[in-house]
Design a protein around this motif. Structure first.
Motif, short mmCIF file in Angstrom:
data_model
loop_
_atom_site.label_atom_id
_atom_site.label_comp_id
_atom_site.label_asym_id
_atom_site.label_seq_id
_atom_site.Cartn_x
_atom_site.Cartn_y
_atom_site.Cartn_z
N LEU A 1 18.34 -61.84 -4.90
CA LEU A 1 18.10 -63.32 -5.29
C LEU A 1 16.66 -63.55 -5.50
CD1 LEU A 1 21.01 -64.95 -3.40
CD2 LEU A 1 20.75 -64.77 -5.87
N SER A 2 15.56 -62.63 -4.93
CA SER A 2 14.25 -62.80 -4.96
C SER A 2 13.76 -62.64 -6.42
CB SER A 2 13.59 -61.77 -4.02
OG SER A 2 13.77 -60.41 -4.50
N GLN A 3 12.57 -63.22 -6.34
CA GLN A 3 11.95 -63.08 -7.60
C GLN A 3 11.66 -61.57 -8.23
OE1 GLN A 3 9.29 -66.10 -9.04
NE2 GLN A 3 9.33 -67.25 -7.19
N ARG A 4 11.38 -61.39 -9.52
CA ARG A 4 11.34 -60.04 -9.80
C ARG A 4 9.67 -59.84 -9.59
NH1 ARG A 4 11.92 -58.59 -15.37
NH2 ARG A 4 12.41 -56.62 -14.80
N PRO A 5 9.57 -58.39 -9.35
CA PRO A 5 8.17 -58.14 -8.88
C PRO A 5 6.99 -58.57 -9.95
CG PRO A 5 9.45 -56.36 -8.76
CD PRO A 5 10.23 -57.18 -9.37
N ALA A 6 5.80 -58.93 -9.39
CA ALA A 6 4.69 -59.33 -10.50
C ALA A 6 4.56 -58.07 -11.50
CB ALA A 6 3.32 -59.82 -9.69
N GLY A 7 4.45 -58.45 -12.65
CA GLY A 7 4.10 -57.54 -13.79
C GLY A 7 5.34 -56.64 -14.21
N ALA A 8 6.55 -57.10 -13.79
CA ALA A 8 7.73 -56.49 -14.29
C ALA A 8 7.89 -56.59 -15.74
CB ALA A 8 8.81 -56.78 -13.43
N PRO A 9 8.37 -55.70 -16.50
CA PRO A 9 8.79 -55.92 -17.92
C PRO A 9 9.50 -57.03 -18.25
CG PRO A 9 9.62 -53.82 -17.12
CD PRO A 9 8.92 -54.26 -16.08
N ARG A 10 9.47 -57.62 -19.11
CA ARG A 10 10.65 -58.78 -19.59
C ARG A 10 12.08 -57.93 -19.75
NH1 ARG A 10 8.24 -61.88 -24.60
NH2 ARG A 10 10.40 -62.61 -24.55
N PRO A 11 13.03 -58.73 -19.23
CA PRO A 11 14.32 -58.21 -19.63
C PRO A 11 14.55 -57.79 -20.98
CG PRO A 11 14.49 -60.26 -17.84
CD PRO A 11 13.24 -60.08 -18.55
N ALA A 12 15.28 -56.92 -21.07
CA ALA A 12 15.68 -56.01 -22.30
C ALA A 12 16.07 -57.18 -23.44
CB ALA A 12 16.46 -55.09 -22.36
N THR B 1 12.07 -51.26 -15.70
CA THR B 1 12.27 -51.09 -17.17
C THR B 1 12.49 -52.34 -17.61
OG1 THR B 1 14.65 -50.64 -16.56
CG2 THR B 1 13.18 -48.77 -16.64
N GLY B 2 13.29 -53.52 -17.06
CA GLY B 2 13.88 -54.64 -17.50
C GLY B 2 15.18 -54.40 -18.39
N LEU B 3 15.61 -53.26 -17.99
CA LEU B 3 17.01 -52.89 -18.63
C LEU B 3 17.94 -53.66 -17.67
CD1 LEU B 3 16.84 -49.34 -19.24
CD2 LEU B 3 16.67 -51.14 -20.97
N LEU B 4 19.21 -54.32 -18.50
CA LEU B 4 20.32 -54.87 -17.87
C LEU B 4 21.16 -53.83 -17.17
CD1 LEU B 4 21.21 -57.52 -20.59
CD2 LEU B 4 19.61 -57.54 -18.76
N VAL B 5 21.93 -54.23 -16.20
CA VAL B 5 22.93 -53.27 -15.68
C VAL B 5 24.26 -54.11 -15.77
CG1 VAL B 5 23.75 -51.94 -13.43
CG2 VAL B 5 21.29 -52.30 -14.08
N GLY B 6 25.36 -53.30 -16.31
CA GLY B 6 26.48 -53.91 -16.34
C GLY B 6 27.32 -54.12 -15.11
N PRO B 7 28.33 -54.99 -15.04
CA PRO B 7 28.86 -55.34 -13.79
C PRO B 7 29.97 -54.01 -13.32
CG PRO B 7 29.85 -56.69 -15.37
CD PRO B 7 28.64 -55.82 -15.92
N THR B 8 30.06 -53.14 -14.09
CA THR B 8 31.00 -52.01 -13.80
C THR B 8 30.40 -50.72 -13.67
OG1 THR B 8 31.81 -51.68 -16.00
CG2 THR B 8 33.19 -53.21 -15.01
N ASP B 9 29.25 -50.78 -13.66
CA ASP B 9 28.35 -49.64 -13.69
C ASP B 9 28.80 -48.99 -12.15
OD1 ASP B 9 26.33 -47.55 -12.81
OD2 ASP B 9 25.11 -48.51 -14.73
N ARG B 10 29.06 -47.76 -12.24
CA ARG B 10 29.80 -46.96 -11.09
C ARG B 10 28.56 -46.73 -10.15
NH1 ARG B 10 34.24 -42.90 -13.73
NH2 ARG B 10 35.57 -44.71 -14.50
#
Length: 220
Positions: free
Chosen positions: A206-217, A86-95
C-alpha cells in the motif's frame, strides 16, 4: 483519507482534466490474452511467465510490487499489482504471488449476501476481516469475509485459496486483508475480491511506488 483513496481521486481528476489521461484509463477493447487473466488485456502489460519463481521477492524479503488504482474493462476502479522496476502489471492468479506472501481471492457466494454487501464497506483499499469457519458443513477450510466492523459478510474466499489461508490462520500466523474490488456502503456490489498478506507485506504493497519507477504499463 487513506493513500489509495488519494490515488483514486487523483486518477479521477486526471480523467476530467485531460483527454490524454482519459485515454490512458479508459477500458481497452478486447484483445485475446492469456497473461491478462482472461480480461482481454494485452500480454505486453503483464509480467511474463519467465520461469523465475521468486521474481516478485526482493532482496529484503518484501515484494517488488505495489498496489495501484486501475480501471477495468467494465469501467470499475479496482486495485492491481504493479512491478516496481518494470511497471508491468501482475494478474491476480499469477502463481508466483504466494512466494511473495500475497494471496488474492475472488470471493464466492456474493449473490447470497447482497443486502450485507450493500450495507458493508468493501471499497478497494479498505480493510476487511477474515473469519475462519472450521465447523462449516460444506467446507472445513471455509474463510468468510466481513467488512472492518465485522457486521456485514460479503461472501467466502474461494476453496482453493481458503485451504492456504485456513492453514495460515489456524497456525497462528498474523494475516490481514483488504478489498481490491468492491463498493462503498449503499452501493450494489456484484463482485468482491480481497488480498491477504502479513501486516508488513500489506503495508509495503500500500506504500507509494519508488521514486523514478517507470509508469504502469497500461498508462504508456
Amino acid at each position: 483519507m487513506g493513500f489509495m483513496d488519494r490515488l483514486l481521486r487523483r486518477t479521477s481528476r486526471l480523467d476530467e482534466a485531460s483527454g490524454e489521461a482519459t485515454q490512458r484509463t479508459t477500458p481497452v477493447q478486447a484483445i485475446s490474452s492469456q497473461t491478462g487473466e482472461g480480461e482481454g488485456l494485452p500480454d505486453r502489460w503483464y509480467a511474463p511467465q519467465d520461469g523465475s519463481r521468486d521474481r516478485f521477492v526482493g532482496a529484503d524479503g518484501l515484494p517488488t510490487l505495489r498496489l495501484i488504482p486501475y480501471r477495468d474493462m467494465g469501467g470499475e476502479y479496482v486495485l492491481r499489482l504493479c512491478e516496481d522496476d518494470t511497471g508491468l502489471l501482475v494478474g491476480p492468479t499469477d502463481r508466483r504471488l504466494p512466494r511473495a506472501g500475497i494471496y488474492i481471492s475472488q470471493l464466492r457466494g456474493e449473490a447470497h449476501h447482497q443486502a450485507e454487501c450493500r450495507a458493508g464497506n468493501f471499497h478497494p483499499g479498505d480493510p476487511v476481516r477474515l473469519v475462519r469457519e472450521p465447523e462449516n458443513p460444506y467446507d472445513p477450510n471455509a474463510v468468510a469475509v466481513y467488512d472492518a466492523t465485522g457486521q456485514y459478510m460479503a461472501a467466502y474466499v474461494n476453496k482453493q485459496k481458503a485451504r492456504t489461508l485456513a492453514r495460515l490462520i489456524d497456525s497462528g500466523t498474523e494475516v490481514e486483508a483488504i478489498s481490491i474490488r468492491g463498493t462503498r456502503p449503499g452501493v450494489g456490489c456484484d463482485q468482491v475480491a480481497v488480498l491477504a498478506a502479513s501486516p508488513d507485506v500489506l503495508r509495503h504493497l500500500l506504500s507509494q511506488r519508488p521514486a523514478g519507477a517507470p509508469r504502469p504499463a497500461h498508462e504508456r
